[in-house]
Each structure stands twice: as C-alpha cells, then as structure tokens.
Design a protein around this motif. Structure first.
Motif, PDB file in Angstrom:
ATOM      1  N   ALA A  12       0.837  -1.211   0.000  1.00 55.97           N
ATOM      2  CA  ALA A  12       0.000   0.000   0.000  1.00 55.97           C
ATOM      3  C   ALA A  12       0.858   1.241   0.000  1.00 55.97           C
ATOM      4  CB  ALA A  12      -0.935  -0.027   1.212  1.00 55.97           C
ATOM      5  N   VAL A  13       1.898   1.162   0.868  1.00 57.79           N
ATOM      6  CA  VAL A  13       2.808   2.319   0.926  1.00 57.79           C
ATOM      7  C   VAL A  13       3.492   2.521  -0.414  1.00 57.79           C
ATOM      8  CG1 VAL A  13       4.917   3.176   1.991  1.00 57.79           C
ATOM      9  CG2 VAL A  13       3.150   2.127   3.401  1.00 57.79           C
ATOM     10  N   SER A  14       3.875   1.387  -0.972  1.00 60.25           N
ATOM     11  CA  SER A  14       4.546   1.456  -2.269  1.00 60.25           C
ATOM     12  C   SER A  14       3.632   2.044  -3.335  1.00 60.25           C
ATOM     13  CB  SER A  14       5.013   0.066  -2.669  1.00 60.25           C
ATOM     14  OG  SER A  14       5.600   0.076  -3.937  1.00 60.25           O
ATOM     15  N   LEU A  15       2.403   1.629  -3.279  1.00 57.58           N
ATOM     16  CA  LEU A  15       1.452   2.166  -4.263  1.00 57.58           C
ATOM     17  C   LEU A  15       1.224   3.646  -4.070  1.00 57.58           C
ATOM     18  CD1 LEU A  15      -1.155  -0.775  -4.292  1.00 57.58           C
ATOM     19  CD2 LEU A  15       0.409  -0.078  -6.136  1.00 57.58           C
ATOM     20  N   LEU A  16       1.115   4.035  -2.793  1.00 56.90           N
ATOM     21  CA  LEU A  16       0.919   5.450  -2.489  1.00 56.90           C
ATOM     22  C   LEU A  16       2.125   6.276  -2.940  1.00 56.90           C
ATOM     23  CD1 LEU A  16      -0.703   5.170   1.068  1.00 56.90           C
ATOM     24  CD2 LEU A  16      -1.806   5.890  -1.080  1.00 56.90           C
ATOM     25  N   ALA A  17       3.286   5.719  -2.672  1.00 57.61           N
ATOM     26  CA  ALA A  17       4.510   6.419  -3.080  1.00 57.61           C
ATOM     27  C   ALA A  17       4.560   6.564  -4.591  1.00 57.61           C
ATOM     28  CB  ALA A  17       5.730   5.652  -2.558  1.00 57.61           C
ATOM     29  N   GLY A  18       4.194   5.589  -5.289  1.00 63.12           N
ATOM     30  CA  GLY A  18       4.210   5.666  -6.763  1.00 63.12           C
ATOM     31  C   GLY A  18       3.224   6.684  -7.271  1.00 63.12           C
ATOM     32  N   THR A  19       2.133   6.766  -6.624  1.00 62.26           N
ATOM     33  CA  THR A  19       1.103   7.729  -7.040  1.00 62.26           C
ATOM     34  C   THR A  19       1.577   9.151  -6.796  1.00 62.26           C
ATOM     35  OG1 THR A  19      -0.614   6.148  -6.504  1.00 62.26           O
ATOM     36  CG2 THR A  19      -1.260   8.456  -6.653  1.00 62.26           C
ATOM     37  N   GLY A  20       2.255   9.471  -5.710  1.00 62.41           N
ATOM     38  CA  GLY A  20       2.765  10.795  -5.393  1.00 62.41           C
ATOM     39  C   GLY A  20       3.805  11.243  -6.408  1.00 62.41           C
ATOM     40  N   THR A  21       4.653  10.377  -6.812  1.00 66.42           N
ATOM     41  CA  THR A  21       5.695  10.708  -7.790  1.00 66.42           C
ATOM     42  C   THR A  21       5.083  11.088  -9.119  1.00 66.42           C
ATOM     43  OG1 THR A  21       7.241   9.189  -6.706  1.00 66.42           O
ATOM     44  CG2 THR A  21       7.720   9.834  -8.986  1.00 66.42           C
ATOM     45  N   GLY A  22       4.071  10.370  -9.476  1.00 66.36           N
ATOM     46  CA  GLY A  22       3.397  10.689 -10.753  1.00 66.36           C
ATOM     47  C   GLY A  22       2.725  12.040 -10.729  1.00 66.36           C
ATOM     48  N   VAL A  23       2.111  12.301  -9.600  1.00 65.63           N
ATOM     49  CA  VAL A  23       1.434  13.605  -9.466  1.00 65.63           C
ATOM     50  C   VAL A  23       2.442  14.740  -9.531  1.00 65.63           C
ATOM     51  CG1 VAL A  23       0.117  15.041  -7.875  1.00 65.63           C
ATOM     52  CG2 VAL A  23      -0.501  12.648  -8.185  1.00 65.63           C
ATOM     53  N   TYR A  24       3.581  14.567  -8.901  1.00 61.60           N
ATOM     54  CA  TYR A  24       4.614  15.615  -8.907  1.00 61.60           C
ATOM     55  C   TYR A  24       5.138  15.868 -10.310  1.00 61.60           C
ATOM     56  CZ  TYR A  24       9.030  17.919  -8.008  1.00 61.60           C
ATOM     57  OH  TYR A  24      10.086  18.790  -8.020  1.00 61.60           O
ATOM     58  N   ALA A  25       5.359  14.752 -10.963  1.00 61.09           N
ATOM     59  CA  ALA A  25       5.868  14.880 -12.338  1.00 61.09           C
ATOM     60  C   ALA A  25       4.861  15.595 -13.224  1.00 61.09           C
ATOM     61  CB  ALA A  25       6.197  13.494 -12.880  1.00 61.09           C
ATOM     62  N   TYR A  26       3.651  15.255 -12.996  1.00 58.17           N
ATOM     63  CA  TYR A  26       2.593  15.897 -13.795  1.00 58.17           C
ATOM     64  C   TYR A  26       2.534  17.395 -13.504  1.00 58.17           C
ATOM     65  CZ  TYR A  26      -2.097  17.159 -15.298  1.00 58.17           C
ATOM     66  OH  TYR A  26      -3.173  17.777 -15.901  1.00 58.17           O
ATOM     67  N   ASN A  27       2.598  17.665 -12.236  1.00 58.59           N
ATOM     68  CA  ASN A  27       2.566  19.092 -11.856  1.00 58.59           C
ATOM     69  C   ASN A  27       3.754  19.859 -12.431  1.00 58.59           C
ATOM     70  OD1 ASN A  27       0.183  18.757 -10.435  1.00 58.59           O
ATOM     71  ND2 ASN A  27       1.215  18.343  -8.482  1.00 58.59           N
ATOM     72  N   GLN A  28       4.888  19.238 -12.400  1.00 59.15           N
ATOM     73  CA  GLN A  28       6.080  19.869 -12.972  1.00 59.15           C
ATOM     74  C   GLN A  28       5.884  20.170 -14.462  1.00 59.15           C
ATOM     75  OE1 GLN A  28       8.961  20.954 -11.691  1.00 59.15           O
ATOM     76  NE2 GLN A  28       8.278  20.502  -9.614  1.00 59.15           N
ATOM     77  N   LYS A  29       5.312  19.199 -15.083  1.00 57.51           N
ATOM     78  CA  LYS A  29       5.075  19.379 -16.527  1.00 57.51           C
ATOM     79  C   LYS A  29       4.091  20.501 -16.786  1.00 57.51           C
ATOM     80  CE  LYS A  29       3.546  16.852 -20.606  1.00 57.51           C
ATOM     81  NZ  LYS A  29       3.025  15.547 -21.118  1.00 57.51           N
ATOM     82  N   VAL A  30       3.036  20.517 -15.969  1.00 54.12           N
ATOM     83  CA  VAL A  30       2.028  21.569 -16.138  1.00 54.12           C
ATOM     84  C   VAL A  30       2.625  22.941 -15.852  1.00 54.12           C
ATOM     85  CG1 VAL A  30      -0.124  22.491 -15.189  1.00 54.12           C
ATOM     86  CG2 VAL A  30       0.086  20.051 -15.667  1.00 54.12           C
ATOM     87  N   GLU A  31       3.401  22.991 -14.807  1.00 60.14           N
ATOM     88  CA  GLU A  31       4.016  24.277 -14.459  1.00 60.14           C
ATOM     89  C   GLU A  31       4.966  24.756 -15.563  1.00 60.14           C
ATOM     90  OE1 GLU A  31       5.874  23.788 -10.711  1.00 60.14           O
ATOM     91  OE2 GLU A  31       3.992  23.719  -9.572  1.00 60.14           O
ATOM     92  N   ALA A  32       5.690  23.849 -16.134  1.00 62.70           N
ATOM     93  CA  ALA A  32       6.621  24.196 -17.211  1.00 62.70           C
ATOM     94  C   ALA A  32       5.871  24.725 -18.428  1.00 62.70           C
ATOM     95  CB  ALA A  32       7.460  22.982 -17.587  1.00 62.70           C
ATOM     96  N   GLU A  33       4.785  24.022 -18.715  1.00 58.98           N
ATOM     97  CA  GLU A  33       3.970  24.482 -19.852  1.00 58.98           C
ATOM     98  C   GLU A  33       3.358  25.846 -19.580  1.00 58.98           C
ATOM     99  OE1 GLU A  33       1.162  21.400 -20.405  1.00 58.98           O
ATOM    100  OE2 GLU A  33       2.557  20.068 -21.481  1.00 58.98           O
ATOM    101  N   GLN A  34       2.902  25.999 -18.358  1.00 55.77           N
ATOM    102  CA  GLN A  34       2.302  27.279 -18.002  1.00 55.77           C
ATOM    103  C   GLN A  34       3.353  28.415 -18.043  1.00 55.77           C
ATOM    104  OE1 GLN A  34       0.556  26.525 -14.152  1.00 55.77           O
ATOM    105  NE2 GLN A  34      -1.357  25.683 -15.022  1.00 55.77           N
ATOM    106  N   LEU A  35       4.523  28.112 -17.554  1.00 59.11           N
ATOM    107  CA  LEU A  35       5.600  29.111 -17.561  1.00 59.11           C
ATOM    108  C   LEU A  35       5.984  29.494 -18.987  1.00 59.11           C
ATOM    109  CD1 LEU A  35       7.569  30.772 -15.897  1.00 59.11           C
ATOM    110  CD2 LEU A  35       9.154  28.824 -15.937  1.00 59.11           C
ATOM    111  N   GLU A  36       6.052  28.495 -19.825  1.00 62.34           N
ATOM    112  CA  GLU A  36       6.382  28.770 -21.235  1.00 62.34           C
ATOM    113  C   GLU A  36       5.288  29.613 -21.888  1.00 62.34           C
ATOM    114  OE1 GLU A  36       8.735  28.787 -24.571  1.00 62.34           O
ATOM    115  OE2 GLU A  36       9.190  28.071 -22.548  1.00 62.34           O
TER     116      GLU A  36
END
Length: 340
Positions: A12-36
C-alpha cells in the motif's frame, strides 16, 4: 497472519509512493507548460506595448507616447534576458530619443504659430538633433523637418519685419514705411505682430510730421519764388519805363541838339553870308572888262567849294554876273575865284 499484514502495508505504501511521484511529475510538466505560455504571452505583450509607441505604419509617434513608454518599459522588463528583450529595449530607447527631439520641434510652434521667444540658435540646435533621427526612422525625420521648416519661415518673417521697421525709422520715407507694413502683416504670432504694429505706428507719426514739414517748406519755397517773380517783373517794368524815358529823353535831346545844330548851321550860314556880303562883296567900279579878252582885270573875292550857290545867287541878285566853266564868277567887271 502478521506477515501478510506487513506485506499488504508495504504494498500500500509502495502504491501510495508511486502515485505521489506521478502527481509531482505531472505538476512539474504543467508548471513548465504554463511558464512557457506565460513567457510567450509576456513577449507578445511587450511587443504590443512597444508597437503602441507608433501609429500603425510607424511613420509617427503615438500622441500619448510618454505614457505608453512607461508601460512598454515595465512590460519588457518582465521578460527573461533574451535577444527579444534586448531588441525591444533598444527600440524603446530609440523612441525616447525621437520623442525628446519631437518635443523640441513641437515646442517651436503653438497651433501652427511660431512661439514668441524662439531664437535662431534654438532652431539650429534642433535641426542638428533631427539629423540623428534620420537613421532611426526616416518618415518621422521628414515630418519633423517639415514642421521645423515652418518655424524657421515664421521666424524669418518676424526678423524681416523687425529689420524693415528699423529701416523705416532710419529713412522715414513713405516707401520704406509701406515695405515694413507689408512685412508686419506676414507675422503670424499675434502678440509679436501687435508689438511690431505699435512700433510701426510710431514711425508713421514721425513720417507724417516730416511730410507736413516738407510740404510747408515746399509751399514756402513756391511762395518765395512767386514773390521773386513778381518783384522781378515789377523791376523789369520799372526798368523798361526808365529805359523808355531815357529813350524819349534821348530822342528829345537829340531833337534838341539837332535843332540847335540846325540853328547853329543856319546862324553860321547867315554869318557866312553876312561875312561874304561884307568882306567879299565885289567893289563896283565903272570899268567893265572886255568881253573879247575873256579875262578879268582883278580878283575881288574867294568862294570855297562848299559855297552855297543859292546864297551866292542871293548875294548877286541885283548884279549882273556869270559863272565860267573854270569856276570863276564874273560880276560887274570883277572876277571871283572858286577854290576847289
């Protein structure tokens, strides 16, 4: 059982951890696009802000260019350091330079009328600054040059009017006054024009006084000339009368002298006759010459060639006498000789 729970927790922890990483990456991508996207939008805003400094064809600066310059500067400053930012900042700098020169040019005229205190030196300095603009924006350079030319023309008209007024003050002639009057009419600045008209009115007063004085002098000269003519004519008439009197007196004198001369001549002739009668009267004797001999026995008298024969005839009126061809007179036997 315990172990299963641990494993399940770890998963469960592993699954939760995997989900958090994906969300961060997504947010990073969105922020980069927004900044551009923001960068793109900022760049577009900066370009629009700079473009707003001109009209649509970039042949004139915007009417409210000073306000728009402030907005453009702030907008461009938001950009990251890039070639676009440098280019836009350079363009803003050029607009500032054009705006400063344009303000100087526009300050020479107010509603298309030359400002009163503008000087030739000021226009020369502005003209030198306009030349720099030619390399930045040639259409704006031409516009400002034409505007400045109008200021130069009006200043030249004003200076010409001042010069003509000075010339009219010096010469005080109607022609110079009229030239000054025409020059003043060309001045568009009403304040300066009224000032020049006031000076011109003072010149006109002096000119009228001079013309009146000249007219009085002319009338006095004509009157004096007329009086001199009358005096000369009167003197001529008097001289003519004196001359006529002298002529009459001379004629009278000549007539008198002639009369006296005639009287003297008559008296002389009378005296001559008397003398001739007394001294030259031939003596009467009884002897008569012989007619055959043709010669006289004696010479009893002398007559000159100026002798009046009529007088001789009177003298010998009661005597018998003859005159020979030789000029001798024979009377009662006496011979009278006539000297040529």
């Amino acid at each position: 059982m315990m172990n299963k729970k641990i494993v399940a927790g770890m998963v469960a922890v592993s699954l939760l951890a995997g989900t958090g990483t994906g969300v961060y990456a997504y947010n990073q991508k969105v922020e980069a696009e927004q900044l551009e996207q923001l960068k793109i939008e900022n760049l577009e805003d900066a370009k629009l802000a700079v473009d707003s400094l001109y009209n649509s064809s970039k042949t004139r600066l915007s009417e409210d260019v000073l306000e728009k310059l402030q907005v453009a500067e702030k907008t461009v400053e938001k950009l990251d350091d890039s070639k676009q930012k440098s280019s836009l900042l350079k363009e803003i700098k050029d607009v500032k330079e054009i705006s400063e020169v344009q303000e100087e040019v526009y300050s020479t005229l107010n509603n298309s009328v030359l400002v009163e205190d503008v000087t030739e030196e000021q226009l020369e300095d502005i003209l030198a600054n306009i030349v720099v603009i030619k390399e930045i924006n040639e259409p704006i350079y031409k516009h400002l040059s034409e505007y400045l030319s109008e200021a130069e023309k009006q200043l030249a008209d004003m200076n010409a009017a001042i010069k003509h007024i000075g010339n009219a003050e010096e010469k005080l002639s109607r022609e110079s006054y009229e030239d000054a009057q025409k020059s003043v009419e060309k001045v568009k600045n009403e304040v300066k024009k009224k000032e020049l008209q006031h000076k011109l009115a003072a010149v006109n007063e002096k000119l009228i006084a001079k013309e009146d004085e000249e007219e009085q002098a002319k009338l006095a000269a004509e009157k004096a000339a007329s009086e001199n003519t009358s005096i000369n004519q009167s003197a001529g008439n008097q001289q003519s009368g004196i001359s006529n009197d002298n002529t009459n007196k001379s004629a009278t004198s000549n007539a008198s002298d002639s009369s006296k001369s005639n009287n003297n001549t008559t008296q002389s002739n009378t005296e001559s006759k008397s003398s001739s009668s007394t001294n030259s009267k031939p003596s009467n004797n009884n002897s008569k010459p012989s007619t055959s001999s043709g010669s006289s026995s004696s010479s009893s008298g002398i007559f000159s060639n100026e002798t009046n024969w009529d007088q001789i005839g009177e003298h010998f009126e009661n005597h018998e006498w003859t005159q020979t061809d030789s000029g001798e007179i024979h009377e009662n036997g006496n011979t009278w000789e006539l000297y040529e």
